[in-house]
Design an enzyme around this catalytic site. Structure first.
Site, PDB file in Angstrom:
ATOM      1  N   CYS A   3       0.881  -1.166   0.000  1.00  0.00           N
ATOM      2  CA  CYS A   3       0.000   0.000   0.000  1.00  0.00           C
ATOM      3  C   CYS A   3       0.920   1.218   0.000  1.00  0.00           C
ATOM      4  CB  CYS A   3      -0.894   0.005   1.228  1.00  0.00           C
ATOM      5  SG  CYS A   3      -1.874   1.513   1.334  1.00  0.00           S
ATOM      6  N   VAL A  24       5.423 -26.604 -17.225  1.00  0.00           N
ATOM      7  CA  VAL A  24       4.943 -25.424 -16.494  1.00  0.00           C
ATOM      8  C   VAL A  24       4.545 -25.866 -15.098  1.00  0.00           C
ATOM      9  CG1 VAL A  24       3.303 -23.512 -16.488  1.00  0.00           C
ATOM     10  CG2 VAL A  24       3.949 -24.565 -18.660  1.00  0.00           C
ATOM     11  N   THR A  36       8.051 -17.600 -12.695  1.00  0.00           N
ATOM     12  CA  THR A  36       9.316 -17.111 -13.231  1.00  0.00           C
ATOM     13  C   THR A  36       9.027 -16.397 -14.544  1.00  0.00           C
ATOM     14  OG1 THR A  36       9.557 -19.169 -14.400  1.00  0.00           O
ATOM     15  CG2 THR A  36      10.645 -19.024 -12.278  1.00  0.00           C
ATOM     16  N   LYS A  76      19.095 -15.413   5.014  1.00  0.00           N
ATOM     17  CA  LYS A  76      18.938 -14.598   3.804  1.00  0.00           C
ATOM     18  C   LYS A  76      18.901 -13.133   4.204  1.00  0.00           C
ATOM     19  CE  LYS A  76      15.087 -13.434   0.752  1.00  0.00           C
ATOM     20  NZ  LYS A  76      13.930 -13.963   0.037  1.00  0.00           N
ATOM     21  N   GLU A 119       1.255  16.460   2.545  1.00  0.00           N
ATOM     22  CA  GLU A 119       2.695  16.383   2.337  1.00  0.00           C
ATOM     23  C   GLU A 119       3.535  16.501   3.611  1.00  0.00           C
ATOM     24  OE1 GLU A 119       3.686  18.395  -1.671  1.00  0.00           O
ATOM     25  OE2 GLU A 119       1.938  19.408  -0.846  1.00  0.00           O
TER      26      GLU A 119
HETATM   27  C1  LIG Z   1       7.051 -11.815  -6.807  1.00  0.00           C
HETATM   28  C2  LIG Z   1       8.055 -12.889  -6.711  1.00  0.00           C
HETATM   29  C3  LIG Z   1       8.927 -12.912  -5.641  1.00  0.00           C
HETATM   30  C4  LIG Z   1       9.879 -13.886  -5.545  1.00  0.00           C
HETATM   31  N1  LIG Z   1      10.700 -13.892  -4.469  1.00  0.00           N
HETATM   32  C5  LIG Z   1      11.658 -14.831  -4.347  1.00  0.00           C
HETATM   33  C6  LIG Z   1      12.506 -14.873  -3.230  1.00  0.00           C
HETATM   34  O1  LIG Z   1      12.377 -14.083  -2.321  1.00  0.00           O
HETATM   35  N2  LIG Z   1      13.475 -15.806  -3.202  1.00  0.00           N
HETATM   36  C7  LIG Z   1      13.623 -16.732  -4.205  1.00  0.00           C
HETATM   37  O2  LIG Z   1      14.510 -17.536  -4.126  1.00  0.00           O
HETATM   38  N3  LIG Z   1      12.818 -16.726  -5.253  1.00  0.00           N
HETATM   39  C8  LIG Z   1      11.837 -15.811  -5.351  1.00  0.00           C
HETATM   40  N4  LIG Z   1      10.999 -15.825  -6.424  1.00  0.00           N
HETATM   41  C9  LIG Z   1      11.227 -16.821  -7.467  1.00  0.00           C
HETATM   42  C10 LIG Z   1      10.502 -18.097  -7.166  1.00  0.00           C
HETATM   43  O3  LIG Z   1      11.037 -18.745  -6.077  1.00  0.00           O
HETATM   44  C11 LIG Z   1      10.595 -18.973  -8.349  1.00  0.00           C
HETATM   45  O4  LIG Z   1      10.111 -18.243  -9.369  1.00  0.00           O
HETATM   46  C12 LIG Z   1       9.761 -20.214  -8.218  1.00  0.00           C
HETATM   47  O5  LIG Z   1      10.312 -20.991  -7.294  1.00  0.00           O
HETATM   48  C13 LIG Z   1       9.603 -20.923  -9.533  1.00  0.00           C
HETATM   49  O6  LIG Z   1       8.696 -21.975  -9.357  1.00  0.00           O
HETATM   50  P1  LIG Z   1       7.512 -22.164 -10.357  1.00  0.00           P
HETATM   51  O7  LIG Z   1       6.721 -23.337  -9.899  1.00  0.00           O
HETATM   52  O8  LIG Z   1       6.804 -20.922 -10.535  1.00  0.00           O
HETATM   53  O9  LIG Z   1       8.308 -22.563 -11.696  1.00  0.00           O
HETATM   54  P2  LIG Z   1       7.954 -22.323 -13.208  1.00  0.00           P
HETATM   55  O10 LIG Z   1       8.059 -20.867 -13.489  1.00  0.00           O
HETATM   56  O11 LIG Z   1       6.676 -22.951 -13.577  1.00  0.00           O
HETATM   57  O12 LIG Z   1       9.128 -23.084 -13.904  1.00  0.00           O
HETATM   58  C14 LIG Z   1      10.423 -22.586 -13.918  1.00  0.00           C
HETATM   59  C15 LIG Z   1      11.300 -23.343 -14.937  1.00  0.00           C
HETATM   60  O13 LIG Z   1      11.588 -24.613 -14.464  1.00  0.00           O
HETATM   61  C16 LIG Z   1      11.186 -25.604 -15.423  1.00  0.00           C
HETATM   62  N5  LIG Z   1      10.673 -26.732 -14.647  1.00  0.00           N
HETATM   63  C17 LIG Z   1       9.785 -26.644 -13.638  1.00  0.00           C
HETATM   64  N6  LIG Z   1       9.592 -27.855 -13.100  1.00  0.00           N
HETATM   65  C18 LIG Z   1      10.359 -28.738 -13.791  1.00  0.00           C
HETATM   66  C19 LIG Z   1      10.563 -30.129 -13.695  1.00  0.00           C
HETATM   67  N7  LIG Z   1       9.942 -30.877 -12.810  1.00  0.00           N
HETATM   68  N8  LIG Z   1      11.420 -30.678 -14.555  1.00  0.00           N
HETATM   69  C20 LIG Z   1      12.059 -29.944 -15.479  1.00  0.00           C
HETATM   70  N9  LIG Z   1      11.906 -28.628 -15.623  1.00  0.00           N
HETATM   71  C21 LIG Z   1      11.054 -28.017 -14.783  1.00  0.00           C
HETATM   72  C22 LIG Z   1      10.136 -24.905 -16.261  1.00  0.00           C
HETATM   73  O14 LIG Z   1      10.043 -25.441 -17.554  1.00  0.00           O
HETATM   74  C23 LIG Z   1      10.670 -23.504 -16.291  1.00  0.00           C
HETATM   75  O15 LIG Z   1      11.646 -23.362 -17.251  1.00  0.00           O
HETATM   76  C24 LIG Z   1       9.998 -14.882  -6.546  1.00  0.00           C
HETATM   77  C25 LIG Z   1       9.129 -14.865  -7.629  1.00  0.00           C
HETATM   78  C26 LIG Z   1       8.154 -13.896  -7.711  1.00  0.00           C
HETATM   79  C27 LIG Z   1       7.212 -13.903  -8.855  1.00  0.00           C
HETATM   80  S1  FES Z   2      -2.300   2.080  -2.321  1.00  0.00           S
HETATM   81 FE1  FES Z   2      -3.306   1.486  -0.521  1.00  0.00          FE
HETATM   82  S2  FES Z   2      -4.840   2.964  -0.335  1.00  0.00           S
HETATM   83 FE2  FES Z   2      -3.676   3.672  -2.006  1.00  0.00          FE
END
Ligand SMILES: Cc1cc2nc3c(=O)[nH]c(=O)nc-3n(C[C@H](O)[C@H](O)[C@H](O)COP(=O)(O)OP(=O)(O)OC[C@H]3O[C@@H](n4cnc5c(N)ncnc54)[C@H](O)[C@@H]3O)c2cc1C
Ligand code: FES
Ligand code: FES
Length: 1304
Positions: free
Chosen positions: A151, A250, A255, A412, A1239
């Site tokens: 927010c 997927v 990611t 971390k 402000e």
């Molecule tokens: C807002 C946000 C904050 C985040 N913060 C952190 C954080 O603080 N610390 C951190 O470490 N990470 C962070 N991440 C990253 C996050 O941890 C990874 O994006 C997540 O773990 C990926 O998992 P997924 O299931 O979404 O993978 P996907 O995006 O679905 O897959 C990732 C890749 O792996 C491949 N893959 C997946 N599974 C298999 C499998 N079984 N075999 C072969 N290939 C495979 C897919 O084809 C793809 O290429 C953050 C992500 C976001 C969006």
């Molecule tokens: S962003 Fe939370 S009230 Fe505006």
């Protein structure tokens, strides 16, 4: 499996079944909700998964466990195809203004937990999901749940308060004492309509419960040129793989994978593996834990949590504790609920658990075909998914359990605690010899230094066969530096100190565990938030609507998602989407622009560029200085060159990438230092002179010189810039729906671009989802280009900036640099001050001259310095033109002057408070601009704040704490603020209003101010209700538009309620005056009868109001004779107590007390909200919000909340106490003796920076370093850590930081 027919995708939304025949995997849930179902309550603020505005609840039936499961997720990251067999609940399904609000919604309204409201639906859904899953959450559970929701307005405190009050567990848990009780006086909001009946909750669809095939049968969808498989068994998965070896797996798609699918950067066959039962398995035996690759972080955590022992101390050094620590700080719940361990390990990181797996030598099991045996790979730093046999699927990850005498630790360090990536993460695995207590093996791994986690082999070698003594620590410290120093990483020196700090902490925890030593206190003291708000209501009996803490008038619409923002307006049938073609150079000649490929792209209809502008291609505030379309040169990265029009925004944005622009690069300037060196300054300066500087310096016993810098700040309003232009069929009329802060300016500019008179352009603004100064002039390119485009194609055109473009192409708060020389006596009295001040204005002057004027007044505003000379200069650079942002130059000025005072206090070794008290103006003094300071409430705010915060007692406590702690230090500091209400140019001090009373007695008011979250419309309705003497619910305010109220001034300067309130008051008084005759004739008549009678008597029930306060403006060139630079002052004081983790530079604000003078507040609840929200936004500027530039291309490095860290729920003061100054005289007499707000409270956050400096000095002292030390703004963890110094930092002195960040 492959012979399956393409099936429809089936899921439910708010209880209604949705069936899509040919689902397109490029579609996200948010797109479908907003544009197919017109459920626009779910907001799209970042599309990066990083703000939580799009949070929804997903439910499914777990057929094994026979229960319904609910989880929250970000709709912007959720691929629609993943929802087969689920039920989605959006904010519209939780409650509505027609059927009643859910308690979560009504309490947000009741406890004032919303301002602009753009984050609110996401907040509602996060809490709603938490309560559905956990009927008795602890306070920490509440805070944790909110980590994924940002927010930018409220400062979170009232949101948390509202949720505590909504909690099903009531008093027992989260409202327990440490959760904090509030002291709100005269809150009249308790008599709100009762909350929604629980029986109206959306019922989980029976069909999903009875028909297990939705979740348990493999399915195949065909749509959008993709085939999407969702197998439910490994056998089916391998069958698909056999046919399509390059099919992309997927998982949670959290990611870049999601973006790759949307941009067709994957093969056309996608295999969603989250339902493959074998990949969902979690097992353990005495040797290992085994997690299937489709197991989510949330599921891992749920499995591990019960394995924790009751006494957390017993968990120290265990695998369970270390893994839980790793899981705890990955992203936030919305991500953890869907992201899988498989996706985490199979992507290029560095990710947190990659380092963990490397530390504990986890094993990955793969298989690439049903008839081949699985094979295993040890997770090493050389692990590369690309080198595996084609088609390899990660089946599971095996984490070996620890043997006796083995210990593991994980940690971390993020920039911001809660929802942030690591700067560095680290893991340590130690094996001890039971008999000798010698280390037999040691694995120390670090992540996020390189793009892969690293095993520091030599650290292990140097520790092997050592005893746990501090000698070991020293040796290892040196080896860590040696192992990492040749890295090419950014911030290398800091990262190495972090790696060393982790080793130090782990080692100390190990020694404690082995009972070799007592653990020093590490890390920040655990705390949870609480707060109080204290104010008086002059009419505590409720006899007036004015001064009452009534809730935001639109709160019901906002909390239910019914509130309409620009992008929520339903699509016109012939509407086109516009995306802008940005410059990808900071400064260059445009040699050619080729649209041919873009025009061939699907859905593209046309393009617009400078040749399409029927009027002028120029605009500006004071004079035309900016081009609407850049031609023939570009001056900053992101500057619009052209626009692409397509049927959908996705098609327009994709086609933008196909426009080929050829450039000839020209030299560019980015920073203030660069600009000074290259004399790149605008021909504008402001000088303030008082007394005789030379003489003052001569007469001073001491002189001191210093340099103070502040960085730029991004507004990061949650609603991105959005505009919809609708050309009317006749008479060149244009209707413009936009989120501008300046309706008249927008109208005028559009008229000029199109060459049509203003009377053909109606600019309509219902509300804005946050602006903070960023939508005054920076939205002109969008409204202008959308208008030119709509004109060209004669169709409605909508443009919504993607977040990254919004951040990179719009102006920021000015970065500044000040050089001071100050003369003072040994008793602290300041005689003379010379200040040279530079502001980074960016590419054109725009608002900068006004900002620098305000900076100059701010510098001279608090302390009475007889001989004073300041000059302000504007640097011309190739970044987007710096612009207005909350405080309009005063935060920088306050920061500079307070920093200088700090330096003087340290130089004289005198009390910082005493020094400031000695030099502060007094009642009746005259400032350098000739303003006599009457009703000078600053000393009262200061004294009240000092006693409210118990400053003196705390000061002693801090000294004791610092003596007793080496690894964490505290700092305490106060800071005053003065703000000016009323613009120096007289013409900006005027406003108009229109009030209509209809025959049923209802009242509609319009005025020139824009509602952007500051509660303006609520205050205006309170004024109308008070003057007319009608209940508040008879008064309505629909929108601000230039047809109802013309010639408005932009909404800013914290003066909007003052001037527009004056106009509304006058209009209402006119009507009231006209009704007087009837009131006298019919004393018993009700309001309705009176209105009827007025109509019959031909009395006009419509009136305009025009208000112009003050007769004198100010001319800065004339100084003391310049006139009046403001109408009145606002004052405040804050005291902040902070704690710093000396080893990492992380900090927390333990306590903030604020006393603020808002006169007789028009609405104390809204004003307290402004104080809290402004202060927290100020904390962002002071600590975490750093903007840097990539000098190679000139782009701003930040592109949204994913890498620009505004404060989150964990970063607010843990104990946050706000009081409004009692009996505050000097308010705006025309407006119920109130004062403006918005402000000024921002400026009080300087107290946090000063307190951090105190803590840093305490740390330095403990490290044997006496004297003062600079601390830049923002005080990032890196800056704090490096300033704290000590042996770890000393060891890194020789490390070359090759990739330095360039702050702007
Ligand atoms: C807002 C946000 C904050 C985040 N913060 C952190 C954080 O603080 N610390 C951190 O470490 N990470 C962070 N991440 C990253 C996050 O941890 C990874 O994006 C997540 O773990 C990926 O998992 P997924 O299931 O979404 O993978 P996907 O995006 O679905 O897959 C990732 C890749 O792996 C491949 N893959 C997946 N599974 C298999 C499998 N079984 N075999 C072969 N290939 C495979 C897919 O084809 C793809 O290429 C953050 C992500 C976001 C969006
Ligand atoms: S962003 Fe939370 S009230 Fe505006
Ligand atoms: S819009 Fe989805 S997380 Fe920000």
């Amino acid at each position: 499996m492959d012979n399956l027919e393409g099936a429809p995708l089936v899921f439910f939304v708010n209880g209604k079944k949705v069936s899509i025949e040919k689902p397109d995997p490029r579609d996200t849930l948010i797109k479908y909700l907003r544009r197919n179902l017109y459920l626009t309550g779910t907001k799209e603020a970042c599309s990066q998964g990083a703000c939580g505005a799009c949070t929804v609840m997903i439910s499914y039936y777990n057929h094994q466990q026979k229960k319904i499961a609910h989880y929250s997720c970000n709709a912007c990251m959720t691929i629609l195809c993943t929802l087969h067999g689920t039920a989605v609940t959006t904010v519209e399904g939780v409650g509505s203004s027609r059927n009643g609000l859910h308690t979560v919604q009504s309490n947000l309204m009741k406890y004032h937990g919303l301002q602009c409201g753009f984050c609110t639906p996401g907040m509602v859904m996060t809490m709603y999901t938490l309560f559905r899953n956990n009927p008795s959450p602890t306070h920490d559970d509440l805070e944790r749940a909110l980590e994924g929701n940002l927010c930018r307005c409220t400062g979170y405190r009232p949101i948390l308060e509202a949720f505590k009050k909504s909690c099903p567990c009531g008093e027992s848990k989260c409202m327990s004492k440490d959760g904090g009780a509030e002291e709100v006086k005269a809150d009249k909001s308790n008599d709100l309509k009762p909350s929604k009946d629980e029986s109206q909750e959306v019922i989980f669809p029976n069909e999903l419960q009875t028909d297990s095939s939705y979740r348990q049968k493999s399915v195949k969808f065909i749509g959008g040129g993709y085939t999407w498989y969702r197998p439910t068994s490994l056998k089916d998965l391998f069958q698909i793989r056999a046919n399509y070896s390059d099919a992309v797996i997927v998982m949670g798609a959290q990611t870049v994978l999601g973006a790759n699918i949307r941009n067709r950067r994957t093969t056309p066959v996608l295999v969603s593996c989250t339902a493959v039962s074998e990949l969902k398995e979690i097992k353990q035996d005495e040797k290992e834990f085994v997690f299937g690759s489709a197991v989510t972080f949330a599921e891992m955590e749920q499995f591990m949590l019960p394995l924790k022992t009751k006494d957390e101390k017993d968990d120290e050094g265990t695998l369970v504790a270390a893994l839980l620590e790793g899981l705890r700080w990955i992203a936030a719940d919305q991500v953890r609920n869907v992201a899988t361990i498989g996706g985490h390990l199979m992507t290029t990181g560095p990710h947190d658990l990659q380092t963990f797996m490397l530390t504990c030598e986890a094993t990955l099991t793969f298989q690439y075909s049903a008839d081949k045996e699985p094979f295993t790979v040890k997770y090493s730093q050389d692990f590369d998914p690309a080198s595996l046999p084609a088609g390899s699927v990660l089946i599971s990850v095996r984490i070996p359990k620890l043997l006796k005498n083995e210990f593991i630790f994980f940690g971390k360090q993020p920039y911001r605690r809660g929802m942030d990536y690591a700067i560095v993460n680290a893991g340590l695995l130690v094996k001890m010899d039971e008999k000798t207590s010698q280390i037999t093996d040691l694995r120390f791994c670090v992540g996020n230094i390189e793009n892969k986690p690293q095993y520091l082999e030599k650290v292990g070698e140097s520790a092997r066969e050592s005893l746990c003594t501090d000698k070991l620590l020293e040796n290892v410290g040196q080896v860590i530096v040696e192992e990492l120093q040749n890295s090419k990483a950014e911030q290398l020196r800091y990262k190495i100190t972090l790696a060393s700090a982790f080793f130090f902490k782990f080692y100390k925890r190990l020694c404690k565990l082995l009972k070799l030593s007592d653990e020093a206190a590490f890390g920040l003291t655990p705390t949870t938030s609480k707060g109080t708000q204290i104010y008086d209501v002059p009419t505590a009996d409720g006899s007036t609507i004015i001064w009452q803490p009534v809730p935001h008038m639109a709160a019901k619409s906002i909390t239910t998602g019914e509130a309409v923002y620009v992008d929520d307006i339903p699509e016109y049938k012939t509407e086109l989407a516009l995306a802008l073609v940005p410059s990808t150079r900071a400064r260059a000649k445009i040699l050619s622009v080729d649209f041919s490929n873009a025009l061939k792209a699907p859905g593209v209809v046309d393009f617009v560029d400078h040749t399409d502008v029927p009027g002028k291609n120029l605009y500006g505030l004071l004079f035309p200085e900016s081009q609407l379309f850049a031609h023939p040169e570009v001056f900053f990265y992101g500057q619009p060159i052209a626009g692409i029009l397509a049927n959908t925004r996705e098609e327009a944005r994709a086609a933008v990438k196909l426009v080929k622009v050829e450039y000839e690069d020209l030299p560019a300037v980015f920073t203030i230092d660069d600009a000074i060196e290259k004399a790149s300054l605008f021909d504008f300066s402001n000088s303030t002179v008082r007394g005789n500087l030379e003489q003052g310096m001569k007469e001073s016993e001491v002189t001191l010189e210093g340099v103070v810098e502040t960085g730029a700040q991004e507004h990061l309003y949650l609603e991105p810039c959005s505009t919809l232009v609708v050309p009317k069929k006749e008479d060149k009329e244009m209707e413009v729906f936009t989120g501008t802060q300046d309706a008249t300016g927008t109208q005028k500019h559009i008229g000029e671009f199109l060459g049509i008179p203003c009377n053909r352009v109606n600019v309509r603004v219902k509300r804005i989802g946050g602006a903070f100064g960023g939508k005054v002039i920076d939205i002109v390119p969008q409204t202008g280009i959308a208008s030119v485009a709509a004109w060209k194609v004669n169709r409605p055109v909508r443009c919504v900036f993607p977040r990254d473009y919004d951040v990179r192409s719009t102006g920021k708060r000015h970065g500044t640099k000040a050089f001071y020389k100050v003369g003072f006596n040994k008793d602290g009295k300041i005689n003379a001050l010379s200040l040279k001040f530079y502001a980074n204005a960016g590419v054109v002057q725009a608002l900068s001259p006004f900002v620098i004027d305000q900076m100059m007044t701010g510098l001279a505003s608090i302390y009475d310095i007889p001989h004073y000379h300041s000059t302000g200069h504007l640097c011309k650079t190739n970044i987007p033109s710096s612009t207005a942002m909350r405080g309009f130059g005063l935060p920088q000025a306050h920061f500079v002057i307070q920093t200088m005072m700090f330096d003087i206090a340290k130089h004289l070794n005198m009390s910082f408070n005493k020094l400031r008290e000695l030099n502060t103006y007094k009642e009746g003094d005259t400032d350098p601009y000739g303003k006599v300071l009457t009703d000078f409430n600053l000393p009262r705010c200061w004294d009240d704040c000092k006693s409210q915060s118990k400053f003196e007692t705390m000061e002693k406590e801090v000294a004791t704490f610092n003596k007793e702690n080496t690894c964490r230090k505290r700092g305490l500091a106060m800071s005053p603020c003065i703000f000016y209400f009323g613009y120096p140019p007289l013409l900006a001090n005027q406003a108009g209003a229109l009030v209509n009373v209809y025959l049923d007695g209802s009242v509609l008011i319009s005025h020139g101010g824009i509602e952007m979250g500051q509660g303006l419309h609520t205050k205006m309705c309170q004024i109308a209700s008070t003057v007319l003497g009608v209940p508040l619910d008879l008064v309505h305010l629909c929108e601000t538009n230039t047809y109802s109220v013309p010639n408005t001034v932009e909404s800013g300067g914290s003066f909007v309620a003052d001037i527009n309130g004056g106009a509304v008051k006058i209009a209402c008084e006119t009507i009231k005056e006209r009704l007087k005759v009837l009131e006298q004739a019919m004393p018993q008549a009700s309001w309705n009868e009176l209105i009827q009678a007025a109509f019959f008597s031909r009395i006009s029930l419509s009136a305009t109001g025009y208000y112009k306060p003050r007769d004198k403006g100010y001319d800065f060139s004339k100084q003391e004779e310049g006139g009046e630079y403001c109408q009145y002052h606002g004052y405040g004081a804050a005291c902040s107590l902070v704690e710093v983790d000396v080893l990492t530079g992380e900090h927390q604000i333990l306590k903030t007390d604020i006393v603020y003078d808002v006169g007789k507040s028009l609405n104390p609840a809204i004003d307290v909200g402004q104080i809290e929200g402004g202060f927290v936004q100020g904390c962002g500027m002071m600590t975490s919000e750093q903007l840097t530039v990539n000098p190679d291309v000139g782009s701003i490095d930040a592109f949204g909340p994913i890498n620009y860290k505004i404060p989150g729920i964990r970063n607010i003061p843990k104990d946050f106490n706000v009081s409004l100054l009692k009996e505050a005289a000097g308010g705006h007499k025309d407006l119920y003796s109130s004062k403006g707000i918005g402000e000024p409270p921002f400026l009080l956050a300087v107290s946090v920076h000063l307190a951090l400096r105190e803590a840093v000095l305490a740390a330095r002292e403990a490290n044997g370093l006496s004297g003062n030390c600079r601390l830049e703004c923002p005080a990032t963890p890196e800056r704090i850590r490096m300033a704290c110094a000590g042996p770890i930092v000393d060891r890194c002195i020789g490390v070359q930081d090759e990739k330095k960040k360039i702050q702007v």
